[in-house]
Each structure stands twice: as C-alpha cells, then as structure tokens.
Write an enzyme that holds these catalytic residues in place. Structure first.
Site, PDB file in Angstrom:
ATOM      1  N   TYR A 197      47.132  52.991  69.916  1.00 19.87           N
ATOM      2  CA  TYR A 197      48.385  52.237  69.882  1.00 19.87           C
ATOM      3  C   TYR A 197      48.842  52.065  68.453  1.00 19.87           C
ATOM      4  O   TYR A 197      48.041  51.763  67.564  1.00 19.87           O
ATOM      5  CB  TYR A 197      48.154  50.850  70.496  1.00 19.87           C
ATOM      6  CG  TYR A 197      49.366  49.943  70.525  1.00 19.87           C
ATOM      7  CD1 TYR A 197      50.465  50.239  71.323  1.00 19.87           C
ATOM      8  CD2 TYR A 197      49.396  48.765  69.778  1.00 19.87           C
ATOM      9  CE1 TYR A 197      51.566  49.398  71.381  1.00 19.87           C
ATOM     10  CE2 TYR A 197      50.495  47.910  69.837  1.00 19.87           C
ATOM     11  CZ  TYR A 197      51.573  48.239  70.633  1.00 19.87           C
ATOM     12  OH  TYR A 197      52.657  47.388  70.700  1.00 19.87           O
ATOM     13  N   ASP A 256      57.055  40.503  61.662  1.00 18.10           N
ATOM     14  CA  ASP A 256      57.485  41.273  62.838  1.00 18.10           C
ATOM     15  C   ASP A 256      58.773  40.676  63.401  1.00 18.10           C
ATOM     16  O   ASP A 256      58.763  40.035  64.441  1.00 18.10           O
ATOM     17  CB  ASP A 256      56.340  41.218  63.872  1.00 18.10           C
ATOM     18  CG  ASP A 256      56.644  41.982  65.141  1.00 18.10           C
ATOM     19  OD1 ASP A 256      57.471  42.906  65.096  1.00 18.10           O
ATOM     20  OD2 ASP A 256      56.038  41.645  66.179  1.00 18.10           O
ATOM     21  N   ASP A 304      55.026  51.180  69.837  1.00 14.05           N
ATOM     22  CA  ASP A 304      55.922  50.039  70.017  1.00 14.05           C
ATOM     23  C   ASP A 304      57.259  50.383  69.367  1.00 14.05           C
ATOM     24  O   ASP A 304      57.345  50.489  68.135  1.00 14.05           O
ATOM     25  CB  ASP A 304      55.255  48.846  69.306  1.00 14.05           C
ATOM     26  CG  ASP A 304      56.048  47.568  69.362  1.00 14.05           C
ATOM     27  OD1 ASP A 304      57.175  47.575  69.870  1.00 14.05           O
ATOM     28  OD2 ASP A 304      55.499  46.547  68.895  1.00 14.05           O
ATOM     29  N   HIS A 340      56.817  51.824  74.244  1.00 14.86           N
ATOM     30  CA  HIS A 340      57.296  50.681  75.012  1.00 14.86           C
ATOM     31  C   HIS A 340      58.498  50.067  74.323  1.00 14.86           C
ATOM     32  O   HIS A 340      58.547  49.939  73.104  1.00 14.86           O
ATOM     33  CB  HIS A 340      56.193  49.660  75.334  1.00 14.86           C
ATOM     34  CG  HIS A 340      55.656  48.853  74.192  1.00 14.86           C
ATOM     35  ND1 HIS A 340      56.375  47.855  73.573  1.00 14.86           N
ATOM     36  CD2 HIS A 340      54.449  48.884  73.579  1.00 14.86           C
ATOM     37  CE1 HIS A 340      55.615  47.307  72.627  1.00 14.86           C
ATOM     38  NE2 HIS A 340      54.453  47.917  72.594  1.00 14.86           N
ATOM     39  N   CYS A 398      58.141  38.213  67.538  1.00 16.96           N
ATOM     40  CA  CYS A 398      56.849  38.519  68.147  1.00 16.96           C
ATOM     41  C   CYS A 398      56.860  37.938  69.560  1.00 16.96           C
ATOM     42  O   CYS A 398      57.395  36.847  69.782  1.00 16.96           O
ATOM     43  CB  CYS A 398      55.739  37.887  67.296  1.00 16.96           C
ATOM     44  SG  CYS A 398      54.186  37.693  68.194  1.00 16.96           S
ATOM     45  N   GLU A 415      54.605  40.907  79.057  1.00 14.60           N
ATOM     46  CA  GLU A 415      54.263  40.256  77.783  1.00 14.60           C
ATOM     47  C   GLU A 415      54.035  38.755  77.928  1.00 14.60           C
ATOM     48  O   GLU A 415      54.746  38.066  78.673  1.00 14.60           O
ATOM     49  CB  GLU A 415      55.376  40.545  76.761  1.00 14.60           C
ATOM     50  CG  GLU A 415      55.245  39.842  75.411  1.00 14.60           C
ATOM     51  CD  GLU A 415      54.038  40.265  74.571  1.00 14.60           C
ATOM     52  OE1 GLU A 415      52.921  40.346  75.099  1.00 14.60           O
ATOM     53  OE2 GLU A 415      54.234  40.484  73.355  1.00 14.60           O
ATOM     54  N   ASN A 473      48.489  42.511  77.455  1.00 14.75           N
ATOM     55  CA  ASN A 473      48.374  42.477  75.996  1.00 14.75           C
ATOM     56  C   ASN A 473      47.372  41.410  75.561  1.00 14.75           C
ATOM     57  O   ASN A 473      47.664  40.220  75.641  1.00 14.75           O
ATOM     58  CB  ASN A 473      49.766  42.195  75.407  1.00 14.75           C
ATOM     59  CG  ASN A 473      49.776  42.149  73.891  1.00 14.75           C
ATOM     60  OD1 ASN A 473      48.791  42.484  73.238  1.00 14.75           O
ATOM     61  ND2 ASN A 473      50.902  41.735  73.332  1.00 14.75           N
TER      62      ASN A 473
HETATM   63  C1  LIG Z   1      52.232  43.927  70.739  1.00 15.37           C
HETATM   64  C2  LIG Z   1      53.136  43.512  69.644  1.00 15.37           C
HETATM   65  O1  LIG Z   1      54.473  43.746  70.039  1.00 15.37           O
HETATM   66  C3  LIG Z   1      52.901  44.365  68.401  1.00 15.37           C
HETATM   67  O2  LIG Z   1      53.868  44.613  67.668  1.00 15.37           O
HETATM   68  O3  LIG Z   1      51.750  44.728  68.161  1.00 15.37           O
HETATM   69  C4  LIG Z   1      52.972  42.026  69.221  1.00 15.37           C
HETATM   70  C5  LIG Z   1      51.555  41.643  68.876  1.00 15.37           C
HETATM   71  C6  LIG Z   1      51.379  40.342  68.116  1.00 15.37           C
HETATM   72  O4  LIG Z   1      52.263  39.957  67.356  1.00 15.37           O
HETATM   73  O5  LIG Z   1      50.322  39.752  68.238  1.00 15.37           O
HETATM   74  C7  LIG Z   1      53.562  41.148  70.319  1.00 15.37           C
HETATM   75  O6  LIG Z   1      52.854  40.828  71.278  1.00 15.37           O
HETATM   76  O7  LIG Z   1      54.762  40.831  70.215  1.00 15.37           O
HETATM   77 MG   LIG Z   2      55.739  44.532  68.699  1.00 14.96          MG
END
Ligand SMILES: C[C@](O)(C(=O)O)[C@H](CC(=O)O)C(=O)O
Ligand SMILES: [Mg+2]
Length: 294
Positions: free
Chosen positions: A43, A58, A85, A112, A122, A187, A209
């Site tokens: 991933y 993020d 992602d 995804h 996030c 999610e 997740n």
């Molecule tokens: C899965 C996720 O989209 C990611 O970018 O890895 C994040 C992970 C995280 O911030 O812990 C998410 O769950 O939004």
């Molecule tokens: Mg993400």
C-alpha cells in the site's frame, strides 16, 4: 500463458488470502522488506506521501504527480500488487480519468478514491465533510470508464459513517458498487459489528483500515475476517515505527555525541544488503568486467 496484470494479481490475492493483509510501504526499500517478509500486497498511503516525501500534513496538499512518482518507484522495485490512495481523485471527471490512466501506466494494481470534499482530511480526524452520493458516483463512473485493463481495481472509500452514520455509509457503498466500483473501503468504523453490517448488505470485497491512534480499535485479522472484512490495511505502521526509531537516534546523537547505545535498534549493513540483493549485483559487476581486468 499471458502474465496476469497487476489488477488481476490484486484480485487473486484478495480471493486467496483470508483476509488479505495490505501493508504500507513508504518507499521502495520498505516494499522490498515487506515482500521478503512474505506479504502479498502493498500500500502507498496518501498521508505517507504527504508526511514522508513532503513534510506536509494529510490535508489534500499533494498532487497526482507527487503520488504517482512515489508509486512508480515502488512498482519498479517489486512485483507485488500495489494499492494506492488517490484521495478524491484530484479534480473533475477528466482529471480523475487522467489519474486512473497515470496510475495504471505506473504499474499500480488498485486505487482507492474517497467521497470526501476536495479539501479532505485524514479519515480519523474530526470535521470531515462528504460530497453527495451523486457526485461520488460520477467520480466512480469517470474512473471506471478511464481504465484500460478491466481488472485494474477501483475501490470506493466512504468516509460517511463518521459524518452521517452507519446506515448512510452502507447505502453509499451500495450506490458506489452500482456506479461500477469493484471493492469498498469502509473508513473509520468504531465497532467490529459495523463490519458485520457492511458485510450483510454489501456484496463486494470490504477493506478494514487498522491505522494506529485513530478511531478504530486494532482488531486482529482473524476477528476482522470473521466479521466480514476481506482486506486489512496497515497504512502507516512501519512508517510510524521507523520514525520513532529515527527520532531516538537523532536525540541520542545530540545528547551522547555517539550512537553506540542505538546500534541494537539499527538494521545492520548485512541485513540492509540482503533485502537489496547487493551481492548479486556485485557479482554481476565482477562478471561483466572480468575481461577488462584480465
Ligand atoms: C489510510 C489513510 O487514508 C492514508 O492516507 O494512509 C489515512 C491513514 C491515517 O491517517 O492514519 C486515513 O485513514 O485517512
Ligand atoms: Mg489517505
């Protein structure tokens, strides 16, 4: 016999593993370690690209090119199928179509795409907002229409459970599958039973997740499988562990003036080389240039 495409390999891995563990690899070297530890799928996290490659949070600040660059470095280093992602797909229908083509061209197996607004957050943070079902279905249609290999996996992620409740998340998942999505990323669920309810009402593979320090308890893969999850994601686990180890080294160097107390926490040169196949490369070099040395 033709070699299966990355998308086909991802689908096969989902079908064969019960459940498929998908491990986050922040860069090509981590991908080599994950592959040689026996994992079957990798991933690339959107948060990971933002945090590790750019030192950014993020919050939708990285572009398609940023992520495709990191993804192609990983696909170049390993044959394992890679799930990436792509946040909200980076724009309208034509942007999403370009995104799909670029990731397919980079050798990615699956992506995804989520139903958050473009100014995304996030999935495990407060104050998320989602677009309408119709808008997300249009994103999915644009993505499905753009893929060249029918086996390239378009996974729809719904962030709606935290915003609108479980029923809405399930209803959205059903609509996203009708729009052509292949798999569902549910999610930020807060109960194991929520996976059961998704499973009962959604007829496609479901991803759980297991990101740390978020809204979801760190369930084990067996209980998740029993609750109906086909895939279990560990997006940033290795990254978080590596960060903690690195910080310890920086602090120790500053404090002690040497790193001797940290050697036990470091990968040795031998191990580093092992995952790279360093000695095979060296031998090849010796063979290639044996004549010029003689
Ligand atoms: C899965 C996720 O989209 C990611 O970018 O890895 C994040 C992970 C995280 O911030 O812990 C998410 O769950 O939004
Ligand atoms: Mg993400």
């Amino acid at each position: 016999m033709t070699t299966p495409t990355p998308g086909q390999r991802f689908r096969d891995a989902v079908a064969n593993a019960k459940p498929l563990q998908i491990v986050g690899t922040i860069n090509a070297y981590m991908a080599l370690m994950a592959e040689q530890s026996g994992h079957q799928a990798l991933y690339l996290s959107g948060a990971g690209v933002a945090n590790a490659s750019f030192g950014l949070p993020d919050l939708g600040m990285t572009s398609m090119n940023d992520v495709v660059t990191d993804a192609s470095r990983i696909t170049a280093a390993t044959d394992l199928p890679l799930l990436v992602d792509i946040d909200t797909g980076w724009g309208g229908a034509f942007n999403i179509a370009r995104t799909i083509r670029e990731f397919e061209r980079a050798g990615v197996a699956a992506v995804h795409m989520e139903d958050q607004v473009a100014q995304k957050r996030c999935g495990h943070r407060p104050n998320k907002a989602v677009v309408s079902i119709e808008e997300m279905c249009d994103r999915i249609k644009a993505a499905v229409d753009a893929r060249r290999d029918d086996n390239f996996v378009i996974m729809a992620r719904t962030d709606a459970v935290a915003v609108e409740g479980l029923e809405s998340g399930i209803e959205r998942a059903q609509a996203y599958l009708d729009a052509g999505a292949d798999m569902i990323f549910a999610e930020a669920l807060t109960e194991l039973d929520h996976y059961r309810q998704f499973r009962a009402q959604v007829s496609a593979p479901i991803l759980a997740n297991m990101t740390e320090f978020g809204k979801t308890e760190l369930f084990g893969k067996e209980e998740l499988f029993e609750a109906g999850a086909d895939m279990v994601l560990y997006p940033l686990s290795a990254f978080r562990a590596a960060n903690a180890a690195a910080l310890k080294v920086y602090e120790t160097l500053k404090l002690d003036g040497h790193q001797r107390s940290q050697l036990d926490n470091m990968q040795t040169r031998t191990d580093l080389y092992k995952f790279l196949g360093y000695h095979d490369y060296e031998q090849k070099l010796d063979q290639l240039f044996a004549d010029s040395k003689a």
